[in-house]
Design a protein around this motif. Structure first.
Motif, PDB file in Angstrom:
ATOM      1  N   ARG A 188      -8.178  -7.498 -20.083  1.00 51.30           N
ATOM      2  CA  ARG A 188      -8.689  -8.514 -19.171  1.00 51.30           C
ATOM      3  C   ARG A 188      -8.900  -7.917 -17.784  1.00 51.30           C
ATOM      4  NH1 ARG A 188      -5.813 -14.094 -19.282  1.00 51.30           N
ATOM      5  NH2 ARG A 188      -7.457 -14.531 -20.764  1.00 51.30           N
ATOM      6  N   PRO A 189     -10.088  -8.137 -17.191  1.00 49.54           N
ATOM      7  CA  PRO A 189     -10.451  -7.439 -15.947  1.00 49.54           C
ATOM      8  C   PRO A 189      -9.765  -7.997 -14.709  1.00 49.54           C
ATOM      9  CG  PRO A 189     -12.209  -8.928 -16.591  1.00 49.54           C
ATOM     10  CD  PRO A 189     -11.193  -8.970 -17.704  1.00 49.54           C
ATOM     11  N   LEU A 190      -8.481  -7.689 -14.575  1.00 52.01           N
ATOM     12  CA  LEU A 190      -7.747  -8.094 -13.382  1.00 52.01           C
ATOM     13  C   LEU A 190      -8.136  -7.196 -12.208  1.00 52.01           C
ATOM     14  CD1 LEU A 190      -4.252  -8.636 -15.037  1.00 52.01           C
ATOM     15  CD2 LEU A 190      -5.919 -10.392 -14.442  1.00 52.01           C
ATOM     16  N   GLY A 191      -7.675  -7.535 -11.024  1.00 50.33           N
ATOM     17  CA  GLY A 191      -8.013  -6.756  -9.848  1.00 50.33           C
ATOM     18  C   GLY A 191      -7.064  -7.064  -8.715  1.00 50.33           C
ATOM     19  N   CYS A 192      -7.539  -6.854  -7.485  1.00 46.60           N
ATOM     20  CA  CYS A 192      -6.827  -7.217  -6.243  1.00 46.60           C
ATOM     21  C   CYS A 192      -5.742  -6.235  -5.830  1.00 46.60           C
ATOM     22  CB  CYS A 192      -6.225  -8.627  -6.326  1.00 46.60           C
ATOM     23  SG  CYS A 192      -7.449  -9.943  -6.364  1.00 46.60           S
ATOM     24  N   GLU A 193      -5.579  -5.111  -6.533  1.00 44.14           N
ATOM     25  CA  GLU A 193      -4.531  -4.192  -6.132  1.00 44.14           C
ATOM     26  C   GLU A 193      -4.804  -3.605  -4.752  1.00 44.14           C
ATOM     27  OE1 GLU A 193      -7.459  -1.763  -8.567  1.00 44.14           O
ATOM     28  OE2 GLU A 193      -6.613  -3.771  -8.600  1.00 44.14           O
ATOM     29  N   GLU A 194      -6.092  -3.383  -4.414  1.00 44.76           N
ATOM     30  CA  GLU A 194      -6.389  -2.861  -3.086  1.00 44.76           C
ATOM     31  C   GLU A 194      -6.228  -3.936  -2.011  1.00 44.76           C
ATOM     32  OE1 GLU A 194     -10.176  -3.976  -5.203  1.00 44.76           O
ATOM     33  OE2 GLU A 194      -8.575  -2.565  -5.643  1.00 44.76           O
ATOM     34  N   THR A 195      -6.482  -5.204  -2.364  1.00 47.05           N
ATOM     35  CA  THR A 195      -6.253  -6.290  -1.411  1.00 47.05           C
ATOM     36  C   THR A 195      -4.781  -6.357  -1.029  1.00 47.05           C
ATOM     37  OG1 THR A 195      -8.067  -7.580  -2.352  1.00 47.05           O
ATOM     38  CG2 THR A 195      -6.442  -8.774  -1.034  1.00 47.05           C
ATOM     39  N   GLU A 196      -3.921  -6.317  -2.038  1.00 47.13           N
ATOM     40  CA  GLU A 196      -2.477  -6.390  -1.789  1.00 47.13           C
ATOM     41  C   GLU A 196      -2.008  -5.206  -0.960  1.00 47.13           C
ATOM     42  OE1 GLU A 196       1.684  -5.795  -2.130  1.00 47.13           O
ATOM     43  OE2 GLU A 196       0.192  -4.451  -3.015  1.00 47.13           O
ATOM     44  N   LEU A 197      -2.513  -4.006  -1.268  1.00 47.81           N
ATOM     45  CA  LEU A 197      -2.127  -2.819  -0.508  1.00 47.81           C
ATOM     46  C   LEU A 197      -2.571  -2.939   0.945  1.00 47.81           C
ATOM     47  CD1 LEU A 197      -1.120   0.063  -0.113  1.00 47.81           C
ATOM     48  CD2 LEU A 197      -3.306   0.876  -1.052  1.00 47.81           C
ATOM     49  N   CYS A 198      -3.792  -3.398   1.167  1.00 47.66           N
ATOM     50  CA  CYS A 198      -4.299  -3.494   2.540  1.00 47.66           C
ATOM     51  C   CYS A 198      -3.511  -4.507   3.360  1.00 47.66           C
ATOM     52  CB  CYS A 198      -5.787  -3.861   2.519  1.00 47.66           C
ATOM     53  SG  CYS A 198      -6.872  -2.533   1.958  1.00 47.66           S
ATOM     54  N   ILE A 199      -3.169  -5.634   2.759  1.00 46.59           N
ATOM     55  CA  ILE A 199      -2.366  -6.628   3.478  1.00 46.59           C
ATOM     56  C   ILE A 199      -0.975  -6.065   3.772  1.00 46.59           C
ATOM     57  CG2 ILE A 199      -1.277  -8.898   3.333  1.00 46.59           C
ATOM     58  CD1 ILE A 199      -3.694  -9.809   1.682  1.00 46.59           C
ATOM     59  N   ARG A 200      -0.396  -5.379   2.804  1.00 46.88           N
ATOM     60  CA  ARG A 200       0.915  -4.763   2.998  1.00 46.88           C
ATOM     61  C   ARG A 200       0.850  -3.703   4.088  1.00 46.88           C
ATOM     62  NH1 ARG A 200       2.446  -0.891  -0.889  1.00 46.88           N
ATOM     63  NH2 ARG A 200       1.161  -2.047  -2.368  1.00 46.88           N
ATOM     64  N   LEU A 201      -0.244  -2.959   4.136  1.00 52.30           N
ATOM     65  CA  LEU A 201      -0.405  -1.912   5.151  1.00 52.30           C
ATOM     66  C   LEU A 201      -0.479  -2.511   6.548  1.00 52.30           C
ATOM     67  CD1 LEU A 201      -1.036   0.972   6.119  1.00 52.30           C
ATOM     68  CD2 LEU A 201      -3.429   0.558   5.488  1.00 52.30           C
ATOM     69  N   THR A 202      -1.267  -3.546   6.741  1.00 51.95           N
ATOM     70  CA  THR A 202      -1.400  -4.127   8.076  1.00 51.95           C
ATOM     71  C   THR A 202      -0.148  -4.887   8.491  1.00 51.95           C
ATOM     72  OG1 THR A 202      -2.581  -6.002   7.058  1.00 51.95           O
ATOM     73  CG2 THR A 202      -3.907  -4.258   8.030  1.00 51.95           C
ATOM     74  N   ARG A 203       0.629  -5.341   7.523  1.00 49.82           N
ATOM     75  CA  ARG A 203       1.936  -5.912   7.880  1.00 49.82           C
ATOM     76  C   ARG A 203       2.873  -4.831   8.404  1.00 49.82           C
ATOM     77  NH1 ARG A 203       4.283 -10.249   3.486  1.00 49.82           N
ATOM     78  NH2 ARG A 203       3.225 -12.094   4.301  1.00 49.82           N
ATOM     79  N   ALA A 204       2.881  -3.688   7.725  1.00 47.83           N
ATOM     80  CA  ALA A 204       3.773  -2.599   8.124  1.00 47.83           C
ATOM     81  C   ALA A 204       3.291  -1.912   9.389  1.00 47.83           C
ATOM     82  CB  ALA A 204       3.890  -1.586   6.985  1.00 47.83           C
ATOM     83  N   CYS A 205       1.970  -1.930   9.605  1.00 47.75           N
ATOM     84  CA  CYS A 205       1.385  -1.263  10.780  1.00 47.75           C
ATOM     85  C   CYS A 205       0.359  -2.205  11.404  1.00 47.75           C
ATOM     86  CB  CYS A 205       0.739   0.055  10.354  1.00 47.75           C
ATOM     87  SG  CYS A 205       0.054   1.024  11.710  1.00 47.75           S
ATOM     88  N   PRO A 206       0.794  -3.135  12.255  1.00 46.25           N
ATOM     89  CA  PRO A 206      -0.118  -4.149  12.802  1.00 46.25           C
ATOM     90  C   PRO A 206      -1.307  -3.584  13.563  1.00 46.25           C
ATOM     91  CG  PRO A 206       2.183  -4.761  13.193  1.00 46.25           C
ATOM     92  CD  PRO A 206       2.189  -3.350  12.683  1.00 46.25           C
ATOM     93  N   ASP A 207      -1.197  -2.363  14.088  1.00 48.96           N
ATOM     94  CA  ASP A 207      -2.308  -1.765  14.819  1.00 48.96           C
ATOM     95  C   ASP A 207      -3.338  -1.096  13.911  1.00 48.96           C
ATOM     96  OD1 ASP A 207      -1.237  -2.557  17.237  1.00 48.96           O
ATOM     97  OD2 ASP A 207      -0.129  -0.682  17.531  1.00 48.96           O
ATOM     98  N   ALA A 208      -3.080  -1.081  12.618  1.00 49.78           N
ATOM     99  CA  ALA A 208      -3.987  -0.394  11.697  1.00 49.78           C
ATOM    100  C   ALA A 208      -5.358  -1.064  11.694  1.00 49.78           C
ATOM    101  CB  ALA A 208      -3.408  -0.394  10.288  1.00 49.78           C
ATOM    102  N   VAL A 209      -6.398  -0.247  11.659  1.00 50.61           N
ATOM    103  CA  VAL A 209      -7.779  -0.726  11.597  1.00 50.61           C
ATOM    104  C   VAL A 209      -8.339  -0.403  10.213  1.00 50.61           C
ATOM    105  CG1 VAL A 209     -10.112  -0.463  12.516  1.00 50.61           C
ATOM    106  CG2 VAL A 209      -8.136  -0.474  14.076  1.00 50.61           C
ATOM    107  N   LEU A 210      -8.901  -1.406   9.555  1.00 48.67           N
ATOM    108  CA  LEU A 210      -9.534  -1.246   8.253  1.00 48.67           C
ATOM    109  C   LEU A 210     -11.005  -1.607   8.406  1.00 48.67           C
ATOM    110  CD1 LEU A 210      -6.432  -1.697   7.705  1.00 48.67           C
ATOM    111  CD2 LEU A 210      -7.100  -2.607   5.477  1.00 48.67           C
ATOM    112  N   LEU A 211     -11.881  -0.756   7.897  1.00 46.78           N
ATOM    113  CA  LEU A 211     -13.312  -0.920   8.111  1.00 46.78           C
ATOM    114  C   LEU A 211     -14.091  -0.921   6.800  1.00 46.78           C
ATOM    115  CD1 LEU A 211     -13.805   1.731  10.952  1.00 46.78           C
ATOM    116  CD2 LEU A 211     -13.546  -0.738  11.273  1.00 46.78           C
ATOM    117  N   ILE A 212     -15.261  -1.535   6.842  1.00 46.20           N
ATOM    118  CA  ILE A 212     -16.294  -1.300   5.838  1.00 46.20           C
ATOM    119  C   ILE A 212     -17.509  -0.753   6.573  1.00 46.20           C
ATOM    120  CG2 ILE A 212     -17.994  -2.426   4.365  1.00 46.20           C
ATOM    121  CD1 ILE A 212     -15.846  -4.104   3.170  1.00 46.20           C
TER     122      ILE A 212
END
Length: 369
Positions: A188-212
């Motif tokens: 079954r095509p689950l996903g969202c692992e990168e979403t969870e990682l990115c949210i966890r990253l910005t929680r741990a490092c509030p100054d982190a910048v994520l771009l597209i």
């Protein structure tokens, strides 16, 4: 000194042999040369042996087995652990990158606050063109950039994993990808692992910048089976299941913030366009409007089912530590060590936060999947 970018391509089946070779060739042809290419094979000894034979003697490509449990997240973690660049980029095994792909990533990392950069993913339809009924607002269903994402180089909540890069420091700060969320072969095509990682990253490092950066372009193959409505419905339902896990981990306020905006702004506009096109007798207008409604309903259903399951299980959402070096053998790797980092779950912040899996409207918000 120019930033060194390691590229990880996770593979799992010989059915994509030609795609795998094309993906690796596109990385080898970059204007900003990759520091190294790592092909991580997900528990498939025959494919592992075949790829090692194919690239025997290559100094720029390493072929290694997934050192963790079966699935895309553990494969990516294996690639991160084995890589030596300051930045780790990820490319799907059925995609090819344009020559400027890594160049624009490298430019973005000149800012030390930038911890992740994603790019634009264009669909390559097996039939030769987009199905008339398939709404652009749901291109994330086939792993591509969807209508609703902002243009240019823009700050977002999360990047999309099939065309993404992370500064190595991000994994040191936040840990690796969560196992148990993302893809596992043809299941079954689950996903969202990168979403969870990115949210966890910005929680741990509030100054982190994520771009597209939409100049970092890849072309992702969409097989015939994924052009069908049955897959569309299954994928949107699975996204709802995945979003429930993310919301359970990080809370509904962060886990679904951009999804609410996407549901209330981008999708209604898409339905209106579909209805307008139907009234103007343009092909597929009514079908696209109906597909948007069906996709929202399926994702909402998956979210409700996933929420109920996580509440019944009562377990913690576990984040796997990045594994150690993979064994240099052609056999299956030993079982992964127990995870070393656990994030306690929390209930959704508001009862009205139970919504489907969707995307981003503005550049200061985020991205789906």
């Amino acid at each position: 000194m120019s930033v060194r970018i390691s590229v990880v391509i996770c593979v799992y089946t010989e059915d994509r042999w030609g795609d795998i070779l094309a993906a690796a060739a596109s990385v080898r042809d970059q204007l900003h040369p990759a520091h190294e290419i790592l092909l991580v094979v997900d528990h498939n000894p025959a494919l592992l042996t075949r790829l090692r034979t194919q690239f025997a003697g290559a100094t720029d490509i390493s072929v290694l087995p997934n050192a963790g449990p079966r699935g895309l997240s553990a494969g990516r973690n294996t690639g991160v652990a084995e890589s030596t660049g300051e930045v780790v980029a990820f490319l799907d095994d059925d995609a090819v990158a344009e020559r400027e792909w890594l160049l624009h990533f490298a430019e973005g990392y000149a800012d030390p606050k930038v911890m992740a950069i994603g790019g634009r993913t264009e669909p390559v339809w097996a039939s030769g063109r987009r199905p008339a009924w398939f709404p652009r607002e749901f291109d994330w269903v086939v792993g591509c950039t969807y209508l609703g994402l902002p243009p240019g180089r823009t700050r977002v909540r999360n990047v999309l994993g099939g065309n993404a890069s992370f500064r190595r420091e991000a994994f040191e700060i936040a840990g690796g990808f969560a196992t148990g969320i993302g893809r596992d072969g043809d299941k079954r095509p689950l996903g969202c692992e990168e979403t969870e990682l990115c949210i966890r990253l910005t929680r741990a490092c509030p100054d982190a910048v994520l771009l597209i950066d939409d100049r970092s372009v890849i072309h992702h193959r969409v097989p015939a089976g994924r052009e069908r409505f049955a897959y569309f419905r299954t994928r949107t339902y699975a996204e709802g299941l995945s979003k429930a896990l993310v919301a359970r981990s990080v809370g509904a306020q962060e886990g679904l913030a951009t999804e609410r905006r996407y549901t209330t702004r981008v999708l209604p506009a898409g339905v209106a366009r579909g209805v307008r096109d139907a009234l103007l007798r343009r092909p597929g207008g009514a079908a696209r409007a109906g597909a948007i409604v069906a996709g929202v309903a399926a994702a909402a259903g998956g979210y409700l089912v996933g929420t109920a399951r996580t509440r019944r299980s009562g377990g913690a959402f576990v984040i796997a530590a990045v594994p150690g070096p993979a064994p240099d053998t052609g056999s299956e790797p030993p079982p992964a060590e127990p995870v070393r980092l656990t994030v306690r779950t929390e209930k959704p912040a508001r009862a009205d936060a139970q919504g489907p899996a969707e995307g981003v409207l503005r550049g200061d918000e985020g991205a789906v999947a």
